[in-house]
Scaffold this motif. Structure first.
Motif, PDB file in Angstrom:
ATOM      1  N   GLY A 143       0.055   9.319  -0.060  1.00 35.32           N
ATOM      2  CA  GLY A 143       0.382   9.340   1.361  1.00 35.32           C
ATOM      3  C   GLY A 143       1.866   9.602   1.561  1.00 35.32           C
ATOM      4  O   GLY A 143       2.694   9.330   0.698  1.00 35.32           O
ATOM      5  N   ALA A 144       2.193  10.133   2.727  1.00 33.36           N
ATOM      6  CA  ALA A 144       3.587  10.445   3.038  1.00 33.36           C
ATOM      7  C   ALA A 144       4.359   9.182   3.374  1.00 33.36           C
ATOM      8  O   ALA A 144       3.783   8.168   3.779  1.00 33.36           O
ATOM      9  N   LYS A 145       5.651   9.233   3.220  1.00 29.93           N
ATOM     10  CA  LYS A 145       6.488   8.109   3.596  1.00 29.93           C
ATOM     11  C   LYS A 145       6.335   7.867   5.098  1.00 29.93           C
ATOM     12  O   LYS A 145       6.489   8.760   5.911  1.00 29.93           O
ATOM     13  N   GLY A 146       5.999   6.636   5.450  1.00 37.55           N
ATOM     14  CA  GLY A 146       5.763   6.319   6.853  1.00 37.55           C
ATOM     15  C   GLY A 146       4.329   6.521   7.290  1.00 37.55           C
ATOM     16  O   GLY A 146       3.962   6.168   8.406  1.00 37.55           O
ATOM     17  N   ALA A 147       3.486   7.098   6.418  1.00 36.66           N
ATOM     18  CA  ALA A 147       2.074   7.307   6.746  1.00 36.66           C
ATOM     19  C   ALA A 147       1.223   7.072   5.509  1.00 36.66           C
ATOM     20  O   ALA A 147       0.422   7.905   5.109  1.00 36.66           O
ATOM     21  N   ASN A 148       1.453   5.914   4.887  1.00 34.06           N
ATOM     22  CA  ASN A 148       0.709   5.534   3.688  1.00 34.06           C
ATOM     23  C   ASN A 148      -0.125   4.300   4.028  1.00 34.06           C
ATOM     24  O   ASN A 148       0.380   3.180   4.088  1.00 34.06           O
ATOM     25  N   PHE A 149      -1.419   4.508   4.261  1.00 35.83           N
ATOM     26  CA  PHE A 149      -2.282   3.423   4.718  1.00 35.83           C
ATOM     27  C   PHE A 149      -2.560   2.417   3.609  1.00 35.83           C
ATOM     28  O   PHE A 149      -2.831   1.253   3.888  1.00 35.83           O
ATOM     29  N   HIS A 150      -2.495   2.863   2.347  1.00 39.34           N
ATOM     30  CA  HIS A 150      -2.668   1.936   1.235  1.00 39.34           C
ATOM     31  C   HIS A 150      -1.492   0.962   1.182  1.00 39.34           C
ATOM     32  O   HIS A 150      -1.669  -0.238   1.010  1.00 39.34           O
ATOM     33  N   ARG A 151      -0.313   1.502   1.336  1.00 36.29           N
ATOM     34  CA  ARG A 151       0.874   0.657   1.334  1.00 36.29           C
ATOM     35  C   ARG A 151       0.838  -0.341   2.490  1.00 36.29           C
ATOM     36  O   ARG A 151       1.287  -1.488   2.363  1.00 36.29           O
ATOM     37  N   ASN A 152       0.299   0.087   3.639  1.00 37.38           N
ATOM     38  CA  ASN A 152       0.256  -0.799   4.808  1.00 37.38           C
ATOM     39  C   ASN A 152      -0.537  -2.064   4.532  1.00 37.38           C
ATOM     40  O   ASN A 152      -0.233  -3.138   5.073  1.00 37.38           O
ATOM     41  N   VAL A 153      -1.581  -1.962   3.698  1.00 42.06           N
ATOM     42  CA  VAL A 153      -2.354  -3.154   3.336  1.00 42.06           C
ATOM     43  C   VAL A 153      -1.460  -4.140   2.595  1.00 42.06           C
ATOM     44  O   VAL A 153      -1.494  -5.352   2.851  1.00 42.06           O
ATOM     45  N   LEU A 154      -0.646  -3.630   1.673  1.00 41.02           N
ATOM     46  CA  LEU A 154       0.250  -4.496   0.910  1.00 41.02           C
ATOM     47  C   LEU A 154       1.372  -5.027   1.788  1.00 41.02           C
ATOM     48  O   LEU A 154       1.852  -6.152   1.572  1.00 41.02           O
ATOM     49  N   ASP A 155       1.795  -4.251   2.771  1.00 43.84           N
ATOM     50  CA  ASP A 155       2.773  -4.762   3.743  1.00 43.84           C
ATOM     51  C   ASP A 155       2.233  -6.005   4.438  1.00 43.84           C
ATOM     52  O   ASP A 155       2.946  -7.005   4.613  1.00 43.84           O
ATOM     53  N   ARG A 156       0.955  -5.931   4.842  1.00 40.59           N
ATOM     54  CA  ARG A 156       0.360  -7.068   5.548  1.00 40.59           C
ATOM     55  C   ARG A 156       0.190  -8.284   4.638  1.00 40.59           C
ATOM     56  O   ARG A 156       0.068  -9.411   5.121  1.00 40.59           O
ATOM     57  N   LEU A 157       0.206  -8.058   3.325  1.00 41.24           N
ATOM     58  CA  LEU A 157       0.164  -9.172   2.381  1.00 41.24           C
ATOM     59  C   LEU A 157       1.541  -9.782   2.148  1.00 41.24           C
ATOM     60  O   LEU A 157       1.661 -10.791   1.446  1.00 41.24           O
ATOM     61  N   GLY A 158       2.577  -9.151   2.725  1.00 38.96           N
ATOM     62  CA  GLY A 158       3.922  -9.694   2.605  1.00 38.96           C
ATOM     63  C   GLY A 158       4.793  -9.017   1.578  1.00 38.96           C
ATOM     64  O   GLY A 158       5.834  -9.561   1.181  1.00 38.96           O
ATOM     65  N   TYR A 159       4.428  -7.802   1.149  1.00 33.91           N
ATOM     66  CA  TYR A 159       5.163  -7.122   0.086  1.00 33.91           C
ATOM     67  C   TYR A 159       5.927  -5.899   0.589  1.00 33.91           C
ATOM     68  O   TYR A 159       6.108  -4.930  -0.149  1.00 33.91           O
ATOM     69  N   SER A 160       6.411  -5.932   1.815  1.00 33.76           N
ATOM     70  CA  SER A 160       7.096  -4.764   2.378  1.00 33.76           C
ATOM     71  C   SER A 160       8.335  -4.377   1.579  1.00 33.76           C
ATOM     72  O   SER A 160       8.554  -3.198   1.271  1.00 33.76           O
ATOM     73  N   ALA A 161       9.167  -5.367   1.245  1.00 29.08           N
ATOM     74  CA  ALA A 161      10.395  -5.065   0.507  1.00 29.08           C
ATOM     75  C   ALA A 161      10.067  -4.515  -0.876  1.00 29.08           C
ATOM     76  O   ALA A 161      10.699  -3.561  -1.353  1.00 29.08           O
ATOM     77  N   VAL A 162       9.073  -5.108  -1.515  1.00 30.45           N
ATOM     78  CA  VAL A 162       8.642  -4.616  -2.827  1.00 30.45           C
ATOM     79  C   VAL A 162       8.146  -3.180  -2.720  1.00 30.45           C
ATOM     80  O   VAL A 162       8.476  -2.326  -3.555  1.00 30.45           O
ATOM     81  N   CYS A 163       7.371  -2.906  -1.686  1.00 26.80           N
ATOM     82  CA  CYS A 163       6.826  -1.558  -1.519  1.00 26.80           C
ATOM     83  C   CYS A 163       7.919  -0.538  -1.230  1.00 26.80           C
ATOM     84  O   CYS A 163       7.801   0.636  -1.623  1.00 26.80           O
ATOM     85  N   ASP A 164       8.972  -0.949  -0.536  1.00 26.65           N
ATOM     86  CA  ASP A 164      10.112  -0.049  -0.319  1.00 26.65           C
ATOM     87  C   ASP A 164      10.684   0.407  -1.654  1.00 26.65           C
ATOM     88  O   ASP A 164      10.974   1.598  -1.851  1.00 26.65           O
ATOM     89  N   GLU A 165      10.851  -0.549  -2.562  1.00 24.72           N
ATOM     90  CA  GLU A 165      11.406  -0.223  -3.881  1.00 24.72           C
ATOM     91  C   GLU A 165      10.438   0.651  -4.671  1.00 24.72           C
ATOM     92  O   GLU A 165      10.847   1.658  -5.282  1.00 24.72           O
ATOM     93  N   ILE A 166       9.169   0.286  -4.679  1.00 27.19           N
ATOM     94  CA  ILE A 166       8.163   1.077  -5.412  1.00 27.19           C
ATOM     95  C   ILE A 166       8.150   2.508  -4.894  1.00 27.19           C
ATOM     96  O   ILE A 166       8.180   3.476  -5.666  1.00 27.19           O
TER      97      ILE A 166
END
Length: 345
Positions: A255-278
């Motif tokens: 998915g594109a940066k800003g439009a990654n629905f898989h990442r959004n699931v992990l954001d809702r789990l509280g891993y936004s900062a981690v996902c930024d780095e990944i």
């Protein structure tokens, strides 16, 4: 909680020993095997090829992309496989993402929920075979209006009588509105990165969808079929190392940066900062650092990893969820040990 096995989609070629894996899953009493597609192998053909050697295991697509085929073509494939398998086919559908839909299929992506709603409605018409299929929507028109073609289109119904008018349709969904939609119009939900920590929220979203149903279908038969990485190793860390690249791929590269629905699931789990780095490492081309940035806590949230005792300790939380089928993602060589562990724990 039933067990399934995910064969996924192919990488550079067919997965080795896939037929043996499917036969082993059936022999071990697995409820289902599942294939998927991205922009290489398709989801239907492998099920027909490998499934022809089976007699009891259900055969599901997780997922077939709605932009890859018209609704009627998808219904044709589904009813054909259902006949060939003796009523064992499950049609799992998903909208995919804008990079694939617009880049691979050359189709517009906006309003995927509305498009999915129309798509499923047409598939159900075909399977019901009660009348010639007609539909007038924002995305699909059957027959094609006369001013858009030769004006010779006519309503048709399938020549083949579907084996099951109620052939199950499952929806892959990640966002809250999508999850509710699956409960409203489908027979099952195919989540991604399911975590027991989110179970209460998911139950509420499914209840919202059930409340919006208008077709009289009983929610009691609704399935939640969750793919879960299961890795046995000498330690949690060693097992997590086998899952980290998978998480990094989906959080950082699918998915594109800003439009990654898989990442959004992990954001809702509280891993936004981690996902930024990944994501930063992945988009920079450093897949190894992206994988290394996946914390073991994230892996344990969405996977069953570690020694057999570690996995046994995690299982009660998973068994208490709304999941009806846990679809194992992992090394097919460990399938017998995983099956014994998940059943006995």
């Amino acid at each position: 909680m039933r067990l399934g096995y995910s064969l996924g989609y192919w990488s550079a070629g067919p997965p080795p020993h896939a037929l043996e894996t499917v036969l082993a899953a059936e022999r071990l009493g697995f409820d289902s095997v599942w294939t998927s597609e991205a922009y290489g192998s398709d989801a239907f053909t492998p099920l027909a090829w490998w499934g022809s050697r089976t007699t009891s295991v259900r055969l599901g697509t997780a997922i077939a992309q709605i932009s890859a085929r018209t609704p009627t073509a998808t219904a044709m494939a589904a009813l054909t496989l259902d006949h060939l398998s003796g009523g064992r086919f499950v049609l799992g559908l998903g909208a995919s993402g804008p990079q694939v839909v617009e880049g691979w299929y050359g189709a517009p992506y906006p309003r995927p929920l509305a498009r999915t709603r129309e798509f499923v409605a047409i598939v159900r018409q075909v399977l019901a075979r009660e009348a010639p299929v007609t539909f007038a929507g924002d995305f699909y028109d059957l027959p094609l209006p006369g001013d858009q073609g030769m004006g010779l289109g006519k309503p048709l119904k399938p020549t083949v009588h579907p084996l099951r008018a109620d052939l199950p349709i499952h929806l892959a969904a990640e966002g809250p509105r999508n999850v509710a939609l699956s409960a409203e119009i489908a027979d099952g939900w195919l989540p991604m990165f399911y975590s027991p920590r989110m179970d209460d929220e998911y139950r509420a979203l499914l209840a919202e969808g059930f409340a919006a149903r208008t077709d009289g279908r009983d929610p009691a038969g609704f399935e939640v079929v969750a793919p879960v990485p299961v890795v046995l190793a000498d330690s949690v860390e060693a097992a997590a190392d086998q899952v980290r690249p998978f998480v990094a791929l989906y959080a950082g590269g699918m998915g594109a940066k800003g439009a990654n629905f898989h990442r959004n699931v992990l954001d809702r789990l509280g891993y936004s900062a981690v996902c930024d780095e990944i994501q930063a490492h992945y988009l920079a081309g450093d897949k190894a650092r992206a994988a290394a940035a996946v914390p073991v806590e994230l892996v344990r949230d969405v996977a069953l990893v570690g020694t057999p005792d570690d996995v046994r300790a995690q299982l009660p939380a998973w068994r208490a969820t709304t999941i009806t089928t846990l679809v194992v993602q992992g090394d097919p060589r460990t399938l017998p040990a995983v099956a014994e562990l998940l059943r006995d724990a």
